[in-house]
Design an enzyme around this catalytic site. Structure first.
Site, short mmCIF file in Angstrom:
data_model
loop_
_atom_site.label_atom_id
_atom_site.label_comp_id
_atom_site.label_asym_id
_atom_site.label_seq_id
_atom_site.Cartn_x
_atom_site.Cartn_y
_atom_site.Cartn_z
N SER A 199 0.82 -1.21 0.00
CA SER A 199 0.00 0.00 0.00
C SER A 199 0.86 1.26 0.00
CB SER A 199 -0.89 0.01 1.24
OG SER A 199 -0.08 0.15 2.40
N VAL A 256 2.34 2.20 3.55
CA VAL A 256 3.53 1.45 3.97
C VAL A 256 4.70 1.81 3.05
CG1 VAL A 256 4.50 -0.84 4.46
CG2 VAL A 256 2.08 -0.41 4.89
N GLU A 262 6.03 -0.75 -5.69
CA GLU A 262 4.92 -1.19 -6.53
C GLU A 262 3.67 -1.05 -5.68
OE1 GLU A 262 2.11 -2.66 -7.71
OE2 GLU A 262 2.79 -4.73 -7.89
N CYS A 276 -3.82 -5.25 -7.83
CA CYS A 276 -3.44 -3.83 -7.89
C CYS A 276 -3.69 -3.21 -9.26
CB CYS A 276 -1.98 -3.64 -7.49
SG CYS A 276 -0.84 -4.57 -8.51
#
Length: 406
Positions: free
Chosen positions: A188, A191, A209, A243
C-alpha cells in the site's frame, strides 16, 4: 538490529564475487524453476487455504507468470550481461568506452499477500539475474504461503546468498534499519512511505509497486457484451484483490443502462446464480480487510450482488451506481469485488476526471473508435495502459512495469 548478522553474511558472500558468473546465476534461476515445478500442488493448497484462490487463477497469475519471467530471463541473460560499447569523441578514439551492468549488492524484496508467489518471485528473478544477494520477506497476512516459502525455497537456493525472513510489522520496521543496496516493495502507499523513509537514511534506491484507483472508460461505441465480460473478469479475478484491476467505470448514462444487464449476465456466466458456491471465486484474505471493503458498500446504490458472509469472508461480485466523486469508495483503492459506475457526459469529461486524481497504475479504455482510444492514451498518464481488455498487459514479459507516484 535483528537480522544484522544475516545481512552481513550475505554482504560477505556478495563481496566474494560468488554471484557474478553467468553460470552461477543460471544455476540459481534453474533451481527456482524446480521450486515452482516440484511445489506446484503445495502452492495451490496454500493459496486455497489463505484466500480460497481458484486453481485456474493460481496457475495463471502465480505459476504461469513466474515461469514466463524465468524463461524470458534465461533466454536473454547472456545478452543482458554483455558490456554495451558506446560512441567515442575524437580525443578518445584509441580508448575503450563501455557501460557495464553491475549488481546493486544485497537487496531486500518485501512481497504482498494478494499474489504472494508472483510478486515475491518475479522481483527475485530479476535480482538473481543481475547478480545480487537477496533477503526476501513474504507477507505475514497470507500465512500458509509464507510458511511454504520460508520452509521450501531455501532448500533450492544457495543459503549463503539468498535468505527468507518471516516478520510482522514491528520486525519488518526493524529489518528496514539495516543497510540494503536496493529495496523492492509491493504493497500500500501508506507502507510505501515508511519503506521509502527507511531507505532514505542509507540513500538506498527503491522500487515501490503500490496501487491506486485504476479508471476504466467505456465509450458509447463498443461491443457491450465484450466490455461486460472483460471488465467483470478483470474486476472480480482474485475477488478484486489485484493492484491493476479496473477500480471504477466511467461511462455515459446511456451506456450504463446497456452495461448493467450485460454485467449481470457476465457475472452469472462466470460464477453461477450464487457465486458463494462457485469454485471460481476467491475470498477476502482476512477479517480486517473484509471489514474495510464491507464499509465501502455504503457508497452509492447496489444494483448487482451485495451479499456478504463475514465468517466466510465472502463478498459477492457487486456493482454500484449513483456513486459520487466524494463517496468513501472513491477515496481509496477498493481491493475487493466491488465495481462502482460513475456517469460522465463525454470522453473529455472522463479525461478531466481521470487527470484530477492521482496517476493510476493501470488505465483501461473500451471503444471501437481508434480516435477515442488514442485521445485517452495521449491525454492521460498511467503506469500501464490497455485498450479493449483488462489486466492482459501484465502477461507480457516484454512490457516494463512502471508508473509515477502511487
Amino acid at each position: 538490529s535483528p537480522h544484522a548478522d544475516l545481512v552481513s553474511h550475505l554482504r560477505a558472500a556478495w563481496l566474494s564475487g560468488k554471484t557474478r558468473p553467468m553460470e552461477y546465476r543460471v544455476a540459481q534461476l534453474e533451481a527456482l524453476g524446480r521450486f515452482l515445478d516440484e511445489n506446484k500442488q503445495d502452492i495451490l493448497k496454500a493459496t486455497a487455504l489463505d484466500m480460497r484462490k481458484p486453481p485456474f487463477e493460481v496457475e495463471l497469475s502465480e505459476i504461469f507468470i513466474c515461469r514466463s519471467e524465468l524463461n524470458h530471463t534465461l533466454n536473454h541473460l547472456g545478452t543482458w550481461m554483455k558490456d554495451e560499447h558506446v560512441e567515442k569523441n575524437w580525443v578518445t578514439q584509441l580508448d575503450s568506452a563501455f557501460i557495464r551492468k553491475d549488481p546493486y549488492g544485497v537487496v531486500l524484496i518485501i512481497g504482498p499477500w494478494n499474489y504472494p508467489i508472483n510478486l515475491l518471485l518475479v522481483p527475485l528473478i530479476g535480482a538473481i539475474a543481475a547478480g545480487n544477494c537477496v533477503v526476501m520477506k513474504p507477507s505475514e497476512i497470507s500465512r500458509n504461503v509464507e510458511r511454504l516459502v520460508a520452509e521450501m525455497l531455501p532448500r533450492y537456493l544457495d543459503k549463503d546468498c539468498f535468505a527468507v525472513v518471516t516478520a510482522g510489522v514491528e520486525e519488518t520496521t526493524r529489518l528496514l534499519e539495516n543497510k540494503f543496496d536496493y529495496i523492492f516493495f509491493t504493497g500500500s502507499p501508506s507502507v510505501g512511505k515508511i519503506v521509502m523513509a527507511a531507505a532514505a537514511k542509507h540513500l538506498t534506491p527503491v522500487t515501490l509497486e503500490l496501487g491506486g484507483k485504476n479508471p476504466c472508460y467505456v465509450s458509447d461505441t463498443c461491443d457491450v457484451q465484450n466490455v461486460a465480460r472483460r471488465v467483470a473478469w478483470g474486476r472480480f479475478f482474485n475477488a478484486g484483490q489485484t493492484c491493476v484491476a479496473p477500480d471504477y467505470v466511467l461511462c455515459s448514462a446511456e451506456m450504463q443502462e446497456k452495461l448493467l444487464p450485460a454485467l449481470r449476465e457476465a457475472i452469472a456466466e462466470f460464477y453461477g446464480s450464487n457465486p458463494q458456491e462457485s469454485p471460481d471465486f476467491a475470498r477476502i484474505v482476512g477479517d480486517k480487510q473484509f471489514q474495510r471493503v464491507q464499509a465501502l458498500l455504503r457508497s452509492g446504490r447496489v444494483v448487482i450482488g451485495g451479499q456478504m458472509d463475514a465468517q466466510a469472508r465472502y463478498i459477492a461480485p457487486t456493482v454500484l451506481v449513483d456513486v459520487q466523486q466524494d463517496d468513501p469508495i472513491m477515496q481509496e483503492e477498493i481491493f475487493g469485488p466491488i465495481l462502482p459506475i460513475l456517469t460522465v457526459a463525454s470522453v473529455d469529461d472522463a479525461i478531466a476526471f481521470i487527470n484530477a486524481q492521482e496517476r493510476p497504475l493501470a488505465l483501461y479504455v473500451f471503444s471501437s473508435c481508434k480516435k477515442v482510444v488514442n485521445r485517452v492514451l495521449e491525454r492521460t498518464s498511467s503506469g500501464g495502459f490497455c485498450a479493449n481488455d483488462t489486466i492482459m498487459h501484465m502477461t507480457l514479459t516484454s512490457l516494463p512495469f512502471g508508473g509515477i507516484g502511487t
